[in-house]
Design an enzyme around this catalytic site. Structure first.
Site, PDB file in Angstrom:
ATOM      1  N   TYR A 154       0.854  -1.192   0.000  1.00 28.37           N
ATOM      2  CA  TYR A 154       0.000   0.000   0.000  1.00 28.37           C
ATOM      3  C   TYR A 154       0.882   1.231   0.000  1.00 28.37           C
ATOM      4  O   TYR A 154       1.879   1.292   0.730  1.00 28.37           O
ATOM      5  CB  TYR A 154      -0.899  -0.011   1.237  1.00 28.37           C
ATOM      6  N   ASP A 249       9.233   2.561  -0.915  1.00 32.59           N
ATOM      7  CA  ASP A 249       8.295   3.273  -0.062  1.00 32.59           C
ATOM      8  C   ASP A 249       8.627   2.897   1.384  1.00 32.59           C
ATOM      9  O   ASP A 249       8.267   1.832   1.863  1.00 32.59           O
ATOM     10  CB  ASP A 249       6.857   2.876  -0.411  1.00 32.59           C
ATOM     11  N   LYS A 277       5.837   9.299   8.763  1.00 33.79           N
ATOM     12  CA  LYS A 277       5.702   8.781  10.126  1.00 33.79           C
ATOM     13  C   LYS A 277       6.846   9.202  11.044  1.00 33.79           C
ATOM     14  O   LYS A 277       6.860  10.324  11.534  1.00 33.79           O
ATOM     15  CB  LYS A 277       5.499   7.273  10.092  1.00 33.79           C
TER      16      LYS A 277
END
Length: 440
Positions: A154, A249, A277
């Protein structure tokens, strides 16, 4: 056992329930990000009032050992004093100016001085924005349009990546969300993870159209699908061979499995890395990075446009700088990995002794409760029926003061604030929750 008894609420949640009912009059589904709605678990979503260290407290006064950690950013736990001090000192000087600021320079220097896999970076405000910008950059550098991604990875809610595989093994994507035009989805090819023959076949046929391969080197958004290092090295070799860029990613794995993330953990050099994050220390920050030659394609130096009003605002930069300074403390990552390994293997060992179908993949300070006894490396190996076990475990843990993210497909995180005592307490409660789930 009836579902009413199985999911009986033994802790007060009246205030959270009332706030959720109110929220549904303001926001779609009552939330501002879908998984927060608790639709995969029991009861209303918790409204959190405060957090400190490894724990957080909801509006009803319930305290929880927190393994969600705001979905990963809080690698030092809630309300870390050093981060708070740096943030508040910066806030007092102003929150945003729309100009360059020294905090951005300092954070950029800290990262580049300690991350040999990148030479230049651009700050943005979220992981999704970082991925979107990296895709545009790859297209701008190569002059090609198509993207190759992998089922089970994702990459945020970017239109061209919010796609699913069609009926073939190697297929052009079909949109997995309303509002994503099929013409956009059709520019994305989707392959299963770790199918090397199909990867070579697809690149041989479509390399002239493919701008980049994008992958989570540590797939952690649809379970924790830990890959063989040789697969990531294979991606690097194939990308070079066929003249496409390789994007890692690392929104989750970056600064989490080590300061140099998965690139350093596996010693694989991607062309572009995306971050989020942890890089923000609890504030909205993302970044994308690569070699200077690639990054110099970005405006105002090059022709690939990207901008952001709040990009690199001083408050977010101060938070990120403080968080990453703490990450560079000697032995930080080794202690995190050791704690997480002991915790995960203790859960797994109890399950094995009891004959429960559960194991706990983990890497760095990331772990996942995986149902079944076989290693899971692809999303199609996850049995959706097993999520009922997670629902029961999640419910029982809430009743006893342990918080996991409200989906069995999500991973958990251990922070620097989780003490050995915290983990031992949580372990005992997880064992009892497993007893309920697998014996009921």
């Amino acid at each position: 056992m009836s579902s009413e008894v199985r999911y009986e609420q033994r802790i007060p949640r009246e205030k959270s329930a009332a706030l959720f009912a109110e929220a549904q009059t303001y926001f779609p589904g009552g939330v501002n990000s879908p998984v927060r709605a608790f639709r995969s678990v029991s009861g209303p979503p918790l409204f959190i009032e405060e957090g400190k260290g490894s724990r957080m407290t909801d509006v009803d006064g319930n305290e929880f050992i927190d393994f969600c950690c705001s979905w990963g950013p809080l690698i030092h736990g809630h309300a870390n004093e050093y981060i708070e001090e740096k943030v508040m000192a910066t806030v007092r000087k102003g929150t945003s100016f729309g100009t360059p600021n020294e905090m951005g320079n300092r954070l950029g220097k800290l990262i580049l001085d300690n991350h040999p896999y990148i030479e230049s970076l651009r700050f943005v405000s979220s992981g999704t924005e970082a991925v979107m910008s990296a895709i545009r950059l790859a297209r701008g550098v190569t002059g090609k349009n198509k993207i190759l991604k992998f089922d089970g990875c994702y990459h945020g809610h970017v239109d061209s990546l919010l796609v699913k595989a069609g009926s073939g093994l190697a297929t052009f994507g079909t949109s997995s969300s309303a509002g994503v035009p099929e013409s956009v989805a059709a520019d994305t090819l989707i392959l299963p993870l770790n199918d090397r023959d199909l990867l070579e076949k697809t690149l041989s046929e479509h390399a002239d159209d493919i701008a980049c391969i994008i992958v989570e080197p540590v797939p952690a958004n649809n379970g924790l699908l830990i890959q063989d290092p040789s697969w990531l090295k294979c991606l690097r070799i194939k990308a070079y061979k066929h003249g496409v860029l390789l994007i890692f990613d690392e929104v989750i794995s970056g600064f989490r499995v080590g300061f140099t993330g998965a690139a350093g953990y596996y010693d694989v050099q991607p062309d572009i890395i995306t971050f989020g994050k942890v890089i923000g220390g609890g504030f909205p920050v993302g970044a994308y990075a690569g070699s200077k030659a690639i990054m110099d394609h970005i405006a105002p130096v090059g022709p690939v446009y990207q901008a952001g009003t709040l990009s690199a605002n001083p408050v977010a930069m101060a938070a990120g700088l403080a968080a990453l300074e703490l990450c560079l403390t000697e032995g930080f990552y080794e202690v995190q990995a050791k704690k997480t390994h002991a915790f995960a293997t203790a859960i797994e060992g109890y399950a094995r002794d009891k004959g429960y179908p559960l194991h706990v993949p983990h890497i760095g300070s990331i772990f996942w409760l995986a149902f079944g006894t076989e290693r899971i490396t692809r999303s199609d190996q996850i049995d959706p029926a097993n999520m009922e076990y997670f629902k029961m475990i999640h419910h029982e843990l809430l009743q006893t003061g342990v918080y996991l993210g409200p989906s069995g497909y999500e991973v958990g995180f251990v922070s620097g604030a989780h003490s050995v005592a915290d983990l031992e307490e949580a372990l005992g409660k997880i064992k009892r929750a497993m007893d309920v789930a697998f014996s009921g």
